[in-house]
Motif scaffolding. Structure first.
Motif, PDB file in Angstrom:
ATOM      1  N   TYR A 101      -6.820  -2.872   4.944  1.00 52.77           N
ATOM      2  CA  TYR A 101      -7.955  -3.292   4.126  1.00 52.77           C
ATOM      3  C   TYR A 101      -9.259  -2.756   4.725  1.00 52.77           C
TER       4      TYR A 101
ATOM      5  N   GLU B 283      -7.726  -0.801  -0.436  1.00 52.99           N
ATOM      6  CA  GLU B 283      -7.917  -2.197  -0.823  1.00 52.99           C
ATOM      7  C   GLU B 283      -9.132  -2.721  -0.070  1.00 52.99           C
TER       8      GLU B 283
ATOM      9  N   ILE C 260     -11.919  -5.924   0.860  1.00 55.09           N
ATOM     10  CA  ILE C 260     -12.259  -7.347   0.913  1.00 55.09           C
ATOM     11  C   ILE C 260     -13.766  -7.440   1.136  1.00 55.09           C
TER      12      ILE C 260
ATOM     13  N   ARG D 297     -11.525 -15.210   3.668  1.00 53.38           N
ATOM     14  CA  ARG D 297     -11.927 -15.070   2.264  1.00 53.38           C
ATOM     15  C   ARG D 297     -10.773 -14.610   1.377  1.00 53.38           C
ATOM     16  N   ALA D 298      -9.910 -13.745   1.939  1.00 48.58           N
ATOM     17  CA  ALA D 298      -8.796 -13.225   1.146  1.00 48.58           C
ATOM     18  C   ALA D 298      -7.555 -14.105   1.248  1.00 48.58           C
TER      19      ALA D 298
END
Length: 263
Positions: free
Chosen positions: A52, A70, A72, A91-92
């Motif tokens: 990420y 990806e 975040i 958060r994810a």
């Protein structure tokens, strides 16, 4: 062991604003942004479940989505890459046995640096935080010295004990080498690779501490662990003939491109 790589990236770097979107030309003549080259280094690592990009900047987000990463989105209050990794995990809603922080200014990080770091953590269940170090060659030591002589803040060096436990990290070149006594001993200096592996508990604990005086003076996030008596394991990795350097200053663009051309 479920492992994720997070690449923290911010636009508002004090020394080099906009650094993640700086373009670097490779051997094929193609220019790619720093964040893309760092992401490509991360996805080349074997045994990783996900990669990420973590950022608070829409420009970095859009660029990263454009090359297939990806992303975040994190708080704009994250003070360093470790804090951004912790924020991204929260958060994810991610869970992992190991979180690897591959900083977004290190496109020259070979896959085996990360793989060796992960293997070291797997072999030592007691280790909570680990980071790679690579013995300097003449060229890398020369980069350190030229940066210091020009008054630039460049790479980081590490010193550690016989068991690999970190003693200190510094933007200065340590240990000091007296040129009159040991002029050829540059290989006693270890270049700290800006890469960390954390157990989830250690990453969460980091968030409960305030920056200490050494971290504030050096500007090195990993010193927060040492200032709170939390050990860091230094894992020596082999350069295998490749030069490693981060993009710290505008002067490093030419350095890195010259290395990319010869890969």
């Amino acid at each position: 062991m479920k492992t994720v790589i997070i690449i923290p990236a911010r636009y508002a770097s004090q020394r080099y604003p906009g650094k993640p979107l700086v373009e670097l030309r490779g051997a094929d003549g193609v220019s790619k942004t720093l964040i893309q080259r760092s992401w490509e280094a991360a996805v080349a690592v074997s045994g990783v479940d996900a990669v990420y990009v973590a950022t608070d900047d829409d420009r970095i987000r859009d660029a990263s989505l454009g090359f297939g990463a990806e992303v975040i989105m994190t708080s704009d209050q994250c003070e360093n890459g470790t804090a951004r990794c912790a924020d991204a995990m929260a958060r994810a809603g991610l869970s992992a046995d190991l979180i690897v922080n591959l900083q977004g200014d290190a496109p020259l990080t070979p896959a085996w640096f990360v793989e060796d770091l992960i293997a070291a953590m797997a072999a030592d269940p007691e280790a909570q935080v680990a980071t790679p170090v690579v013995r300097c060659d003449a060229q890398t030591y020369g980069h350190f010295r030229s940066d210091r002589e020009a008054g630039r803040v460049g790479g980081t060096t590490a010193v550690f004990g016989a068991t690999g436990r970190a003693l200190y990290f510094s933007k200065e070149v340590i240990p000091y080498i007296d040129p009159a006594r040991r002029a050829d001993s540059w290989d006693a200096v270890f270049h700290h690779v800006g890469l960390y592996a954390y157990r989830p508990e250690a990453l969460a604990l980091y968030q409960t501490w305030q920056a200490g005086p050494l971290e504030r003076l050096e500007g090195l996030e990993q010193l927060r662990f040492l200032e709170n008596n939390h050990p860091i394991t230094c894992v020596e990795v082999e350069g295998r003939g490749r030069v490693f350097w981060e993009l710290n200053n505008p002067e490093d663009v030419a350095r890195i491109e010259s290395i990319l051309i010869h890969e």
